[in-house]
Write an enzyme that holds these catalytic residues in place. Sequence first.
Site, PDB file in Angstrom:
ATOM      1  N   SER A 168       0.817  -1.218   0.000  1.00  0.00           N
ATOM      2  CA  SER A 168       0.000   0.000   0.000  1.00  0.00           C
ATOM      3  C   SER A 168       0.853   1.272   0.000  1.00  0.00           C
ATOM      4  O   SER A 168       2.014   1.267   0.423  1.00  0.00           O
ATOM      5  CB  SER A 168      -0.915   0.015   1.224  1.00  0.00           C
ATOM      6  OG  SER A 168      -1.693  -1.149   1.270  1.00  0.00           O
ATOM      7  N   GLN A 169       0.219   2.354  -0.446  1.00  0.00           N
ATOM      8  CA  GLN A 169       0.865   3.680  -0.447  1.00  0.00           C
ATOM      9  C   GLN A 169       1.132   4.098   1.003  1.00  0.00           C
ATOM     10  O   GLN A 169       0.235   3.997   1.859  1.00  0.00           O
ATOM     11  CB  GLN A 169      -0.089   4.668  -1.119  1.00  0.00           C
ATOM     12  CG  GLN A 169       0.424   6.079  -1.175  1.00  0.00           C
ATOM     13  CD  GLN A 169      -0.658   7.051  -1.638  1.00  0.00           C
ATOM     14  OE1 GLN A 169      -1.759   6.642  -2.038  1.00  0.00           O
ATOM     15  NE2 GLN A 169      -0.367   8.326  -1.571  1.00  0.00           N
TER      16      GLN A 169
END
Length: 220
Positions: free
Chosen positions: A69-70
Amino acid sequence: MGELTPSDEAELARARAGLVAELRALGIDDGRVLAAMGRVPRHRFVPPSLLGYAYEDRPLPIGFDQTISQPYIVALSTEALDLAPTDRVLEVGTGSGYQTAILAELAGEVYTIERLPELARAAQERLTQLGYRNIRVRVGDGTKGWPEAAPFPAIVVTAAAPRAPQSLLNQLGDGGRLVIPIGGKTSQDLWLIEKRGERLVHRCLCPCTFVPLIGEEGWT
Ligand code: SAM
């Protein structure tokens, strides 16, 4: 990953500090979350060929059509969980294990479920190598939660659901917090859902894009 030299490690540490400064500028202001993001070596969770991108604020591919994930979304969702050091937290969607490590820095125990055995095994190995001893990894359909360990004061789902799975709402303790991306398969909103007695209080945190949550109470 080949051996990193001390100067590689120093450069990666500088890049990580830069990422933390960027997250602070984007509005993450929980000092414990920022400190955890500053400690966890994200470069150990990305494929070796993407090492140079590890401290950019963006998701990256980790194989099997999945992503790490970011960082901003990891920080925002962890901040919204408002974890206490003794909390037990459930994560649905282990992926690379990066957010698992951030949660393990802040909570007492982390229960994490991943549907793809190869990713679960790799994450488990990585987290053990990094010295985490407060994480349990399970392979399975996380939309059903982890009933034997419930209730949880905090649950985070790291894949996009059409709606909040009822099993996860049931496994949330009173006052508990669920962070989950809800929407279509290509774009969603990240929601914080708080259980207050019989009531569920919803707050939208931001628009987001996650891979789909696949399971009995997710997408088919
Ligand atoms: N937070 C992770 C990280 O930092 O690496 C990224 C997770 S990735 C965006 C979403 C993960 O959810 C994928 O690894 C996917 O296989 C997993 N997943 C999808 N549906 C699931 C389900 N029903 N139960 C458990 N894991 C699921």
